[in-house]
Each structure stands twice: as structure tokens, then as C-alpha cells.
Design an enzyme around this catalytic site. Structure first.
Site, PDB file in Angstrom:
ATOM      1  N   ASP A 142       7.938  -2.270  12.200  1.00  0.00           N
ATOM      2  CA  ASP A 142       7.620  -3.697  12.145  1.00  0.00           C
ATOM      3  C   ASP A 142       8.643  -4.597  12.802  1.00  0.00           C
ATOM      4  O   ASP A 142       8.449  -5.814  12.841  1.00  0.00           O
ATOM      5  CB  ASP A 142       7.377  -4.131  10.697  1.00  0.00           C
ATOM      6  CG  ASP A 142       8.612  -4.003   9.817  1.00  0.00           C
ATOM      7  OD1 ASP A 142       9.657  -3.580  10.328  1.00  0.00           O
ATOM      8  OD2 ASP A 142       8.521  -4.316   8.624  1.00  0.00           O
ATOM      9  N   CYS A 206      -1.037 -16.343  -7.000  1.00  0.00           N
ATOM     10  CA  CYS A 206       0.152 -16.734  -6.240  1.00  0.00           C
ATOM     11  C   CYS A 206       0.865 -17.873  -6.964  1.00  0.00           C
ATOM     12  O   CYS A 206       0.281 -18.943  -7.176  1.00  0.00           O
ATOM     13  CB  CYS A 206      -0.219 -17.167  -4.826  1.00  0.00           C
ATOM     14  SG  CYS A 206       1.212 -17.684  -3.844  1.00  0.00           S
TER      15      CYS A 206
END
Length: 339
Positions: A142, A206
């Protein structure tokens, strides 16, 4: 998907055999899910550019640089004709949490995954080069400018959930991703259909409302961004409350039904949890530069560095003090008490 079917039919027996061999070798090297993506199935560049132009990437300026390179794998490896994508699980049973200890994202419980994934993929690349002399291939984890979740989804490893994570059947989103780009015309796998259905648990869970829409993250509100990626001090005006997270945040993954029943990782390095998983606040506060290098030098917490960890710890302390109930005034000890 139709293109992948046509490509599979048109692929030569040798290409199909080589693709099957690559999948088998990747699994033998410890990869839990393997697939091949067609480089022509490019990501939606306009959507990515809008996300950046709206400032939703926060201070991650590296995402705004070289947008074309991120969306066109041919610029990363000229002549690329296949992208082999792998996923390696890092899921382990949850260690006993400290009663009041700071929390760390699950991906940072063990050794840093970058050298481990690179070693697997470089070993696969070496085997490929030995089998097909002259092949051009490049390894990516990544840190490379590649939108890896897009390619993993195109390769059929899983689907991108409403929390923006790749969800791999049987392993959930507790996976690390890596890629091997090559100039061989390998048949692509079929993408899998998304299975989120009507579920919105990640958006609702969240803690700072960073998931502003399905698959759309506002990093300016994201605890993981602030505790891992942000450089510099926190600001009372812009930084959301981060407690109880010292590094990262897993809330949108913890509530995801796709993570139910995820199997344990097969990777020995990810099964050996670092001692920092059980540290309490006092132990974290004792860290100095030498201790950080010695204890955390091989972990993902290097991303935040000692400054970032100390900054995050101060934020947790500030949150604890602001939420503590007022101290009771006892008679005989208070200056205003009547004798």
C-alpha cells in the site's frame, strides 16, 4: 464481469495454466485470497478527483499527488496486462483489554505488515521470473501509488463495503492487500457482488460521523486519520474527539456483519502480539525516544512516531479530565467549610 468471461474463453491454455499456477504458489506462500484483475478495468478517476478537490483527504497530500499514476497501472508498469492481487488475514482473537487502557487498531497489534507482504510477493515474483524468463513484473504493497482496494475487488477477492473497506468472504475486512503487476496476458477473475444489502451499521457506528455516505469517507472527521496520518499538533477547532483510540480506529469494522466468524490468521508473525497490546496509560506515558525505537521499532506505530503517540496520549488524558465528575468537597478539608 462480461469482459472477464470473454477473456477467460479467449485465453490460451498456457495462460490459464500459468494463472492457476500463480494462484497456487501465492496460497502456498501464505496468501489467504488470490485473484487476477484486468488492468483495463480502471477506477473512476473523476470520482477520486472530486473526493480530493473537496478536501476529504484532509492532510494526506500524497493522495493528491500523481492522481494519473494512481488510476492508470500502465504508468506504474508500462505494458502491464495483469494484476495479481492477494489478501493476507491478520485477524486474531481479541486480547483481554485493559479496563481503562488506550485502544490500538487491530492491524497494529503485531509486527508491521509491509516487509511481510513484500517478502511473499517478491518470492512469488522470483518464481514467476524463473518460470517465464524475460517477464516484467513489479511488486506493490500500500505504499505504492495504486488504488489497491479497487483492484482487489476487480480480481474477485471481495467487495468494497459501505465503510470503504474490502470485505473478503471468510476473512472479512481484517486483511492486508498486496499486488504483483506483470506484462503477461493472464485471464482475469470475476468480481463478486456486494453483499451489504440494506445494512448501514458502519455508518451509524462511526463515532465522529466520518462516513458521510456509503463508501465515502471524510478523513477530516476520521479518528484513524488524526491518530495515524496527521502530522503536527491537534487543534481544538478541527480535531474530533479521539478517545478511547490511541492509534487508529476499528469501530466501522467491529460492527460489520462481514467480519462475523472471520478465521484466525495463518501468518505466524501476525499471531505474535506485541506487548504494547496490554500496556496501560502509565506504561505508554513512560516511553522515550530510546524506548520507542526498542519496543515499537518493528510495528505499524512507527507511522505516527513518538511525537504522534505522545500527542494522542495527551488527547486521551484531556478527554478523561474533561469527562471526570467534579471532586466532592469534604467537610474539614475545604477552606470554605464551617467548623
Amino acid at each position: 464481469m462480461q469482459y472477464a468471461k470473454q477473456q477467460l474463453r479467449r485465453a490460451s491454455p498456457a495462460a490459464r495454466e500459468l494463472g492457476a499456477w500463480l494462484r497456487q504458489r501465492a496460497r502456498a506462500l501464505g496468501c489467504d485470497a488470490v485473484g487476477i484483475a484486468d488492468p483495463a478495468a480502471r477506477p473512476d478517476r473523476a470520482r477520486f478527483e472530486r473526493w480530493v478537490s473537496e478536501g476529504l483527504h484532509a492532510g494526506m497530500d500524497y493522495l493528491a499527488r500523481r492522481v494519473a499514476l494512481r488510476c492508470d497501472p500502465d504508468l506504474l508498469l508500462p505494458g502491464v496486462r495483469a494484476i495479481l492481487c492477494v489478501a493476507v488475514s491478520y485477524h486474531v482473537s481479541r486480547p483481554a483489554p485493559m479496563p481503562k487502557g488506550p485502544r490500538i487498531s487491530r492491524y497494529a497489534w503485531a509486527s508491521d505488515y509491509h516487509p511481510i507482504l513484500r517478502a511473499k510477493l517478491h518470492a512469488l515474483r522470483s518464481e514467476l521470473c524463473a518460470r517465464v524468463p524475460g517477464v516484467r513484473a513489479r511488486v506493490a504493497v500500500d505504499t505504492a501509488p495504486l488504488l489497491e482496494r479497487h483492484w482487489a475487488a476487480q480480481a474477485g477477492l471481495g467487495w468494497i463495503g459501505r465503510n470503504g473497506c474490502l470485505i473478503v468472504p471468510g476473512f472479512g475486512s481484517w486483511v492486508f492487500l498486496g499486488e504483483l503487476l506483470c506484462d503477461l496476458p493472464l485471464p482475469a477473475d470475476r468480481p463478486v457482488a456486494a453483499r451489504c444489502g440494506r445494512c448501514r451499521r458502519c455508518l451509524e457506528a462511526c463515532p465522529t460521523g466520518a462516513l458521510i455516505a456509503p463508501g465515502r469517507l471524510d478523513a477530516r472527521r476520521c479518528i484513524a486519520y488524526w491518530t495515524v496520518e496527521h502530522r503536527g499538533a491537534f487543534s481544538a477547532q478541527t480535531t474530533p474527539p479521539t478517545a478511547p483510540w490511541l492509534f487508529g480506529c476499528d469501530r466501522c469494522q467491529e460492527v460489520c456483519p462481514g467480519n462475523r466468524g472471520a478465521g484466525e490468521t495463518r501468518e505466524p508473525a501476525f499471531r505474535r502480539l506485541g506487548p504494547w497490546c496490554a500496556w496501560d496509560t502509565r506504561r505508554w506515558a513512560q516511553l522515550d525516544a530510546a524506548g520507542f525505537a526498542r519496543e515499537l521499532g518493528g510495528s505499524a506505530l512507527q507511522r505516527a512516531g513518538l511525537f504522534g503517540v505522545q500527542r494522542n496520549l495527551r488527547a486521551l488524558g484531556d478527554a478523561a479530565r474533561s469527562s471526570a465528575p467534579p471532586r466532592r468537597r469534604d467537610a474539614g478539608t475545604d477552606g470554605d467549610a464551617q467548623g
